[in-house]
Scaffold this motif. Structure first.
Motif, mmCIF file in Angstrom:
data_model
loop_
_atom_site.group_PDB
_atom_site.id
_atom_site.type_symbol
_atom_site.label_atom_id
_atom_site.label_comp_id
_atom_site.label_asym_id
_atom_site.label_seq_id
_atom_site.Cartn_x
_atom_site.Cartn_y
_atom_site.Cartn_z
ATOM 1 N N CYS A 15 21.365 46.419 -24.481
ATOM 2 C CA CYS A 15 22.040 46.170 -25.688
ATOM 3 C C CYS A 15 23.566 45.515 -25.492
ATOM 4 O O CYS A 15 23.911 45.862 -24.265
ATOM 5 N N ALA A 49 13.390 53.384 -29.428
ATOM 6 C CA ALA A 49 12.636 53.945 -30.650
ATOM 7 C C ALA A 49 11.921 52.969 -31.310
ATOM 8 O O ALA A 49 10.703 53.059 -31.728
ATOM 9 N N ILE A 50 12.555 51.752 -31.452
ATOM 10 C CA ILE A 50 11.896 50.754 -32.398
ATOM 11 C C ILE A 50 10.891 50.182 -31.350
ATOM 12 O O ILE A 50 9.657 50.066 -31.862
ATOM 13 N N LYS A 68 19.091 53.500 -26.941
ATOM 14 C CA LYS A 68 18.280 54.473 -27.448
ATOM 15 C C LYS A 68 17.589 53.920 -28.824
ATOM 16 O O LYS A 68 16.409 54.455 -28.977
ATOM 17 N N ASP A 69 18.160 53.609 -29.702
ATOM 18 C CA ASP A 69 17.693 53.035 -31.003
ATOM 19 C C ASP A 69 16.708 52.068 -30.804
ATOM 20 O O ASP A 69 15.809 52.149 -31.307
ATOM 21 N N ILE A 70 17.193 51.117 -29.648
ATOM 22 C CA ILE A 70 16.077 50.074 -29.409
ATOM 23 C C ILE A 70 14.808 50.480 -28.957
ATOM 24 O O ILE A 70 13.640 50.154 -29.182
ATOM 25 N N ASP A 103 28.316 50.026 -36.266
ATOM 26 C CA ASP A 103 27.152 50.607 -35.327
ATOM 27 C C ASP A 103 25.898 50.383 -35.829
ATOM 28 O O ASP A 103 25.099 51.177 -35.369
ATOM 29 N N GLU A 104 25.745 49.173 -36.321
ATOM 30 C CA GLU A 104 24.382 48.946 -37.092
ATOM 31 C C GLU A 104 23.800 47.612 -36.141
ATOM 32 O O GLU A 104 24.633 46.918 -35.455
ATOM 33 N N LEU A 105 22.624 47.769 -35.759
ATOM 34 C CA LEU A 105 21.903 46.791 -34.930
ATOM 35 C C LEU A 105 21.487 45.826 -35.975
ATOM 36 O O LEU A 105 21.494 45.907 -37.098
ATOM 37 N N GLU A 159 23.990 54.149 -26.921
ATOM 38 C CA GLU A 159 23.387 54.762 -28.148
ATOM 39 C C GLU A 159 22.522 53.638 -28.448
ATOM 40 O O GLU A 159 21.324 53.878 -29.251
ATOM 41 N N GLY A 160 22.986 52.386 -28.594
ATOM 42 C CA GLY A 160 22.098 51.222 -29.200
ATOM 43 C C GLY A 160 20.812 51.019 -28.322
ATOM 44 O O GLY A 160 19.798 50.802 -28.859
#
Lengths: 283, 251
Positions: free
Chosen positions: B160, B227-228, B223-225, B21-23, B220-221
């Motif tokens: 993503c 945030a970055i 959402k993470d992106i 689950d890591e980008l 989910e990915g």
């Protein structure tokens, strides 16, 4: 970019008094930034930024068959791509004429055997040779594209490494090449004589080098000279306008003088460049 | 030894050492060029993309002009040296046309087009290095460039990819190596704040039972992106605002 008459007059007067709009004299260049080795999977690459002009060059190698009339020589090919990122005019096929013009001038500048030694690229006479593909990507146009492209190409070729071929097995028509296993077994290309292009632009009665986008608009005629050491390898007049033969001679002289100086400074920079200081576009 | 390479090792690590689950590392910068109205550069792992935005400006061909919205013109192009094998043409092939259409689709969903009648916005993306996940990188770069240009958008649009490793575990942000080895790839462009999906594309097949969990992972990915990207935008605004002094008033 379009300028009104008053702006053009302002630029014209500046050139006349040897004090241009950005404070340079007639023979001065804008600041140049250079980074090499920024495209990881190319054999050599360089990114050059001349004020607002941004050029990215990558060198790729392929194995090819030499031309029948020149069996001892390798091949050198230029491909220019004008990205639409530079200006919306380049969208679709819009940049192709400029791209073709740039590629043709580069080809003719590198054609002479004194400028670039193609014989080193031959692997097996008449059968196998290296083909160097120099791919140029124009990312931003801020005037004086020709000079920027020629410098970036020179830097990318300087940065390139040709893998060493350990042995060649010939079995009838089959030729097997054994490339050295070590990544560090490479040969550098010699670019000491590679041409540097200087665009000489006539504004009013005087000639200037390194015109900005605004100055290019005021020009009545320009000449591109490619200088290899102190010899001319190509002279082309570009754009609209015409030049008197005497002005032409003067601009060639100016081009040669500046070209030699530029080449000397550029070669010094190339030798001093440190490998791991570069950060690419994130700077 | 099985002939097919496994995408996930027994300890749950992928070929490049990431967990499922890591980008990949994302680095980005806004305002890389001066001439376009907005520009951005993004690196997702080794995939590198430059985006430039021009406009809103007058429509270039009069027939296309719309009286109630602006038109969005996109062009996708790949540098000839961006792939391992040298490409013949930078643009114009079927894949680039498809990608620019998909990019346009994603941008139409977020840009407030009704604010600019009779006008046009040009978005150009240039891939400098392709290492899997080209489309997501282009969407993310275009989002940043549009923000840099100051064009009003409803919210971020992020994209993503996700895949399924060992027929069971959903994996995020597929690299080129993993694409080549095989396994399905799900590409999702989403609005991470409202959770809406703008574009979804799937290659190869996998069982319908797996789809929800892979899709969840991809969202989910996104959402993470987001945030970055948000972090990068804030930093950029602070940088350009600090010269006028107003950046310090809020913090």
């Amino acid at each position: 970019m379009s300028l009104c008459d008053a702006e053009k007059t302002f630029i014209l007067h500046g050139v006349k008094e040897n004090f241009r709009v950005d404070g340079r004299d007639r023979e001065g260049y804008r600041p140049i930034e250079l980074e090499t080795n920024i495209v990881q999977h190319a054999f050599g690459s360089a990114r050059l930024r001349l004020a607002n002009t941004d050029v990215l060059v990558a060198v790729k190698l392929e194995i090819d068959v030499p031309f029948p009339e020149r069996p001892f020589e390798g091949k050198l090919e230029f491909f220019v791509d004008c990205s639409a990122n530079a200006t919306p005019d380049f969208e679709g096929r819009g940049g192709e004429t400029l791209a073709a013009e740039l590629a043709n001038i580069l080809t003719s500048a590198y054609r002479s055997p004194q400028t670039f030694n193609l014989k080193k690229l031959c692997i097996l006479k008449g059968r196998k040779c290296w083909k160097i593909c120099v791919d140029i990507l124009i990312l931003e146009c801020g005037g004086n594209l020709f000079d920027a492209v020629s410098l970036a190409v020179k830097a990318a070729l300087h940065n390139s490494q040709i893998p060493l071929i350990k042995s060649i097995n010939i079995d009838g028509d089959n030729i097997e090449l054994n490339v050295s296993d070590s990544v560090f077994d490479c040969e550098k290309l010699d670019v000491a004589n590679a041409p540097v292009m200087v665009t000489v632009c006539k504004i009013g009665d005087q000639c200037i080098v390194d015109p900005s986008l605004a100055e290019e608009q005021c020009s009545v005629g320009s000449v591109v000279v490619a200088i290899s050491q102190e010899y001319f390898s190509t002279v082309t007049s570009i754009g609209k306008g015409s030049l008197h033969p005497r002005t032409m001679c003067n601009s060639l002289e100016l081009g040669q003088k500046v070209g030699i100086r530029l080449n000397k400074a550029f070669m010094e920079t190339l030798h001093n460049i440190q490998p791991d200081e570069d950060v690419g576009f994130l700077k | 030894m099985s002939r097919k390479k496994e995408l996930l090792s027994k300890v749950g690590l992928r070929l490049d050492g990431r967990r499922a689950d890591e980008l990949r590392r994302i680095r980005c910068k806004l305002g890389v060029f001066t001439q376009p109205d907005g520009s951005a550069y993004i690196e997702q792992g080794l995939t590198k993309v430059l985006a430039a935005v021009y406009g809103p400006h007058q429509v270039r061909s009069k027939q296309k002009a719309q009286h109630d919205t602006c038109i969005i013109n996109t062009q996708f192009s790949m540098a000839v040296f961006s792939t391992n094998e040298r490409k013949k043409r930078p643009r114009g092939d079927r894949k680039s046309t498809e990608l620019s259409m998909h990019l346009q689709q994603a941008l139409l969903a977020v840009i407030k087009t009704e604010l600019y009648p009779w006008s046009q916005i040009d978005v150009y993306v240039e891939v400098l290095h392709a290492d899997g996940g080209i489309y997501p990188a282009c969407v993310n770069a275009a989002t940043l460039a549009i923000i840099d240009a100051g064009i009003p958008i409803k919210e971020y649009v992020c994209a993503c990819t996700a895949s399924l490793g060992n027929n069971d575990v959903p994996m995020l942000d597929v690299s080129h190596q993993e694409e080549v080895i095989g396994g399905p790839t799900l590409t999702v462009a989403a609005l991470p704040m409202s959770g809406k999906i703008v574009l979804m594309e799937m290659s190869q097949r996998f069982h319908l039972d797996h789809l929800p969990k892979v899709l969840d992972k991809a969202l989910e990915g996104c959402k993470d992106i987001k945030a970055i990207l948000d972090e990068a935008v804030k930093k950029h605004i602070q940088d350009i605002g600090s010269s006028t002094g107003w950046a310090n008033t809020t913090s």
